[in-house]
Design an enzyme around this catalytic site. Structure first.
Site, PDB file in Angstrom:
ATOM      1  N   CYS A   1       0.816  -1.223   0.000  1.00 49.84           N
ATOM      2  CA  CYS A   1       0.000   0.000   0.000  1.00 49.84           C
ATOM      3  C   CYS A   1       0.850   1.273   0.000  1.00 49.84           C
ATOM      4  O   CYS A   1       0.366   2.342  -0.370  1.00 49.84           O
ATOM      5  CB  CYS A   1      -0.938   0.004   1.196  1.00 49.84           C
TER       6      CYS A   1
ATOM      7  N   HIS B   1      -3.971   6.599   3.047  1.00 49.27           N
ATOM      8  CA  HIS B   1      -4.235   5.311   2.393  1.00 49.27           C
ATOM      9  C   HIS B   1      -5.639   4.846   2.767  1.00 49.27           C
ATOM     10  O   HIS B   1      -6.048   4.962   3.924  1.00 49.27           O
ATOM     11  CB  HIS B   1      -3.187   4.286   2.835  1.00 49.27           C
TER      12      HIS B   1
ATOM     13  N   ASN C   1      -9.972  -1.226  -0.415  1.00 52.42           N
ATOM     14  CA  ASN C   1      -8.528  -1.008  -0.332  1.00 52.42           C
ATOM     15  C   ASN C   1      -7.896  -1.461  -1.653  1.00 52.42           C
ATOM     16  O   ASN C   1      -7.905  -2.652  -1.967  1.00 52.42           O
ATOM     17  CB  ASN C   1      -7.970  -1.817   0.847  1.00 52.42           C
TER      18      ASN C   1
END
Ligand code: ACO
Length: 332
Positions: free
Chosen positions: A113, A254, A284
């Site tokens: 990520c 994020h 995500n």
């Protein structure tokens, strides 16, 4: 010579996987997913839509919005943990070919990520050293290719998509990146892992039987560490540069879990207007999450030329990174 954030682009697949769809696949509920993560739906790439295809579409937009031609790009960096091919060739090479970019250095980075902000730091170094003028950086993931859709603890979280940006050289300090922090701690490697295929577990019948090719996550431990690390990281970068949280118009964290985003935003006493949230509609998307979120606020007209962005990310490795920089492209 300074580096500037010149443009943004993104691509999301058209297929929507809703919480209601997931209710039919695993023992879960829309209520549980919404309450624990803030996610309502995510996008899933089609069978023949690869990471490089999504990355190419996002890149075309970013290059066009920078007012450049593909021939102006002199470095391509693709952040992904779901490359077209594990090992080789790099997805950045495939994207370069699809864009018609010839004879240019191209490589991938695997920082989960944190990949896009890691790529930003690489682009900054290449541009500031004078080695490159226009660097194409990409965060792209077909995360659905490593998700076990019988595992309710992970399959509700992830989605597919891509984002891209052009980082260009400038001699105008007003447009320049202010600061980037990027870090890692491999002692937490088992918090987020796809055990195979790799040199530890080459592809075998055992790998397939035990599903070792799917992502595994220590969700609860990762959650606690994410909140702690993300909060410390943004506080550090703001303090180091003498900037107050209230002066940041766009905090782009994020997009892993709304509870994490809210906890970090609240600890900085940020208002709802300052914090960018897209996790509800995309889930995500790992390395793609931050550029997809920046693209969202640019396309909606919220992000204007010269406005400050604070980026903050955390992911497998474990890795984390934050960046403080103005958006130096044209407003929509
Ligand atoms: N539906 C219903 N129940 C579920 C589900 C589900 N989808 N998933 C888990 N549960 C159950 C568990 O089995 C557990 O039941 P039990 O109490 O009977 O044992 C209960 O719900 C609570 O489980 P927890 O794991 O403690 O739930 P938590 O509140 O921690 O939420 C989540 C889980 C959403 C995964 C959260 O921990 C999280 O977001 N973690 C961080 C993710 C992250 O930030 N990752 C980093 C980036 S990702 C990257 O780098 C690729």
């Amino acid at each position: 010579m300074y580096a500037k954030f010149h443009s943004i682009g993104a691509y999301v697949p058209s297929k929507v996987l809703s919480n209601a769809d997931l209710e039919k696949m695993v023992d879960t509920s829309d209520e549980w997913i919404l309450k624990r993560t803030g996610i309502s739906e995510r996008r899933i790439a089609s069978k023949d839509e690869n990471t490089s295809d999504m990355a190419t579409k996002a890149s075309k937009l970013a290059i066009k919005r920078a007012g450049l031609e593909t021939s102006d790009i002199d470095l391509v960096v693709c952040a992904t943990v779901t490359p077209d091919y594990f090992n080789m060739p790099a997805t950045a090479c495939i994207v370069s070919d699809k864009l018609g970019i010839k004879n240019v250095q191209a490589f991938d980075i695997a920082s989960a990520c944190s990949g896009f902000v890691y790529a930003l730091s690489i682009a900054k170094a290449f541009v500031e050293s004078g080695m490159k003028k226009h660097v194409l950086i990409i965060g792209a993931e077909k995360f659905s290719s490593i998700v076990d859709y019988t595992d309710r603890t992970t399959c509700i979280l992830f989605g597919d998509g891509a984002g891209a940006a052009v980082i260009s050289a400038t001699d105008n300090k007003e447009e320049a990146f202010i600061d980037i922090h990027a870090s890692a701690d491999g002692s937490y490697a088992d918090f987020l892992v796809t055990p195979a295929p790799g040199s530890v577990n080459p592809l075998s019948q055992k790998v397939l039987d035990e599903g070792l090719n799917f992502v595994q996550m220590k969700g609860n431990e990762t959650f606690k560490l994410a909140v702690k690390t993300l909060t410390k990281d943004v506080k550090d970068i703001l303090a180091k540069n003498g900037i107050l949280a209230e002066d940041i118009p766009h905090f782009v964290p994020h997009q892993a879990n709304y509870r994490i985003i809210k906890a970090v935003g609240d600890s900085l006493k940020m208002t709802k207007e300052q914090v960018v949230v897209t996790v509800g509609k995309y889930g995500n998307t790992s390395a793609a999450s931050i550029p997809m979120a920046i693209n969202d606020i640019w396309e909606s007209g919220r992000l204007k030329k010269g406005e400050l962005m604070l980026l903050d990310t955390f992911g497998g490795g474990l890795t984390w990174a934050s960046a403080l920089l103005p958006f130096a492209g044209e407003s929509k």
